[in-house]
Design a protein around this motif. Structure first.
Motif, PDB file in Angstrom:
ATOM      1  N   ALA A 118      35.832  33.265  39.908  1.00 42.74           N
ATOM      2  CA  ALA A 118      36.022  31.954  39.266  1.00 42.74           C
ATOM      3  C   ALA A 118      37.441  31.803  38.724  1.00 42.74           C
ATOM      4  N   THR A 119      37.987  32.873  38.166  1.00 47.39           N
ATOM      5  CA  THR A 119      39.356  32.831  37.645  1.00 47.39           C
ATOM      6  C   THR A 119      40.361  32.642  38.777  1.00 47.39           C
ATOM      7  N   ILE A 120      40.125  33.319  39.888  1.00 46.21           N
ATOM      8  CA  ILE A 120      40.979  33.139  41.071  1.00 46.21           C
ATOM      9  C   ILE A 120      40.863  31.704  41.578  1.00 46.21           C
ATOM     10  N   TYR A 121      39.650  31.166  41.555  1.00 48.01           N
ATOM     11  CA  TYR A 121      39.397  29.811  42.065  1.00 48.01           C
ATOM     12  C   TYR A 121      40.184  28.753  41.295  1.00 48.01           C
ATOM     13  N   ILE A 122      40.265  28.906  39.971  1.00 49.59           N
ATOM     14  CA  ILE A 122      40.984  27.901  39.168  1.00 49.59           C
ATOM     15  C   ILE A 122      42.482  28.182  39.121  1.00 49.59           C
ATOM     16  N   GLY A 123      42.933  29.239  39.794  1.00 50.94           N
ATOM     17  CA  GLY A 123      44.360  29.511  39.909  1.00 50.94           C
ATOM     18  C   GLY A 123      44.971  30.220  38.724  1.00 50.94           C
ATOM     19  N   GLN A 124      44.151  30.867  37.883  1.00 53.33           N
ATOM     20  CA  GLN A 124      44.677  31.585  36.738  1.00 53.33           C
ATOM     21  C   GLN A 124      44.890  33.057  37.083  1.00 53.33           C
ATOM     22  N   GLU A 125      45.757  33.689  36.311  1.00 53.72           N
ATOM     23  CA  GLU A 125      46.003  35.116  36.509  1.00 53.72           C
ATOM     24  C   GLU A 125      44.794  35.909  36.021  1.00 53.72           C
ATOM     25  N   VAL A 126      44.364  36.835  36.807  1.00 54.97           N
ATOM     26  CA  VAL A 126      43.223  37.657  36.432  1.00 54.97           C
ATOM     27  C   VAL A 126      43.667  39.111  36.340  1.00 54.97           C
ATOM     28  N   THR A 127      43.365  39.728  35.206  1.00 58.58           N
ATOM     29  CA  THR A 127      43.719  41.130  34.991  1.00 58.58           C
ATOM     30  C   THR A 127      42.456  41.923  34.683  1.00 58.58           C
ATOM     31  N   PHE A 128      42.544  43.209  34.908  1.00 57.49           N
ATOM     32  CA  PHE A 128      41.390  44.081  34.670  1.00 57.49           C
ATOM     33  C   PHE A 128      40.989  44.072  33.196  1.00 57.49           C
ATOM     34  N   LYS A 129      41.962  44.098  32.315  1.00 64.50           N
ATOM     35  CA  LYS A 129      41.686  44.090  30.876  1.00 64.50           C
ATOM     36  C   LYS A 129      40.977  42.811  30.464  1.00 64.50           C
ATOM     37  N   LYS A 130      41.403  41.702  31.024  1.00 61.23           N
ATOM     38  CA  LYS A 130      40.797  40.407  30.712  1.00 61.23           C
ATOM     39  C   LYS A 130      39.350  40.353  31.197  1.00 61.23           C
ATOM     40  N   VAL A 131      39.123  40.824  32.399  1.00 60.41           N
ATOM     41  CA  VAL A 131      37.772  40.811  32.958  1.00 60.41           C
ATOM     42  C   VAL A 131      36.838  41.686  32.136  1.00 60.41           C
ATOM     43  N   MET A 132      37.283  42.882  31.796  1.00 61.37           N
ATOM     44  CA  MET A 132      36.431  43.814  31.069  1.00 61.37           C
ATOM     45  C   MET A 132      36.159  43.359  29.637  1.00 61.37           C
TER      46      MET A 132
END
Length: 331
Positions: A118-132
């Motif tokens: 979903a984060t990739i879909y809206i064009g935002q940066e996705v990081t492992f720390k953010k996801v966890m």
């Protein structure tokens, strides 16, 4: 994801796989991190369960055989009875521990993958720390949906057994065998369909402000129009999962006649196949959600979805109204 949402509806069976592959390849870093952190332990637990469970069952069987040859009034018989009771308790506790660990890791993994897509879909940066940091907050919503789905499966199984018992009493033996074969196919189809509902409901629980029965109801509505594709995908993954489990048991757990290096090689191969299956399965079920939304002309407003995802980073408060609802549009 460079594909517009209105174009997602035209993705068929192979298109969904191709789109999933492109996303994984384009974001290799985050998916590699999620694989090492969540998928790898889950796959290891699945395969280790077969090995440990087989050893424990063999111990129980051996103890039962020894007990059968011991005199009922002897001290050896008493000791074997105590040992057998202890082994059975350990096995039950092991089963419970296995079920709990698999549930926790599966739900955490689902939350992580769905949030990442979903984060990739809206064009935002996705990081492992953010996801966890988000995963534990989404986990409770997924657990609610899982519990309701588990209850639905239990009811479905009870009804299936009830019909079998009634038919066994009413039908003749030769007629019952034919009925059993047909009814088994119907049962498997129904179970696969329920699996599809649960998978889509899990995605809905992360990306929208509903969970439990509401998420399941919404999932049933979304599947309409793409039911065949969804069922085929789910059935294919179920078959592959069973094949991997069966291969691991046959060539590793029960492969005593094979050379050690061959058993190790088969074990590694099954492990890698299971890793790939879990990763692709979760990415595909999220893409399937986007395809179903596009098919029903329900526009996913990226701004609202962004607010919904960002809310997980703070003190989570379920979004209501327009913030969480995905607006419909007409083509």
């Amino acid at each position: 994801m460079d594909r517009e949402q209105e174009d997602m509806q035209f993705l068929g069976f192979f298109g969904i796989f191709k789109e999933s592959y492109k996303i994984i390849i384009s974001c290799k870093k985050i998916f590699s991190q999620l694989t090492l952190t969540l998928i790898l332990p889950l796959a290891f637990i699945f395969l280790a369960f077969q090995e440990i469970s087989s050893l424990m069952c063999n111990d129980i069987i051996d103890t039962e055989i020894e007990k059968d040859f011991a005199r009922p009034d002897s001290k050896r018989y008493t000791n074997l009875s105590n040992t057998l009771s202890s082994e059975r308790i350990k096995y039950v506790l092991f089963m419970y521990a296995y079920f709990i660990m698999v549930c926790i890791l599966s739900l955490l993994l689902t939350a992580a993958i769905v949030y990442t897509i979903a984060t990739i879909y809206i064009g935002q940066e996705v990081t492992f720390k953010k996801v966890m940091s988000v995963v534990p907050k989404v986990w409770l919503r997924l657990m609610t949906t899982f519990v309701y789905m588990l209850l639905a499966v239990m009811v479905y199984l009870i009804l299936y057994l009830w019909v079998l018992i009634i038919s066994l009493k009413v039908l003749r033996s030769n007629t019952f065998v034919a009925f059993l074969n047909v009814f088994l196919v119907i049962y498997v189809m129904g179970f696969v369909y329920m699996t599809v509902i649960w998978q889509l409901a899990s995605v809905i629980s992360v990306l929208e402000s509903v969970d439990g029965i509401k998420a399941m109801t919404k999932s049933i509505g979304l599947i309409k129009g793409n039911r065949l594709v969804a069922v085929l995908i789910s059935f294919m993954f179920d078959i592959l999962f069973v094949f991997i489990q069966f291969s691991f048991y046959s060539y590793v757990v029960d492969g005593g006649l094979l050379e050690a290096w061959k058993r190790f090689g088969f074990g590694v191969l099954c492990f890698l196949m299971l890793l790939t299956l879990f990763l692709f399965g979760l990415v595909i079920q999220t893409i399937l959600y986007l395809v179903c939304k596009s098919y029903h002309h329900e526009n996913i407003d990226k701004g609202d979805l962004s607010n919904h995802l960002e809310s997980y980073l703070g003190d989570y408060v379920p979004l209501i109204g327009k913030e969480a609802q995905l607006e419909e549009y007409r083509v």
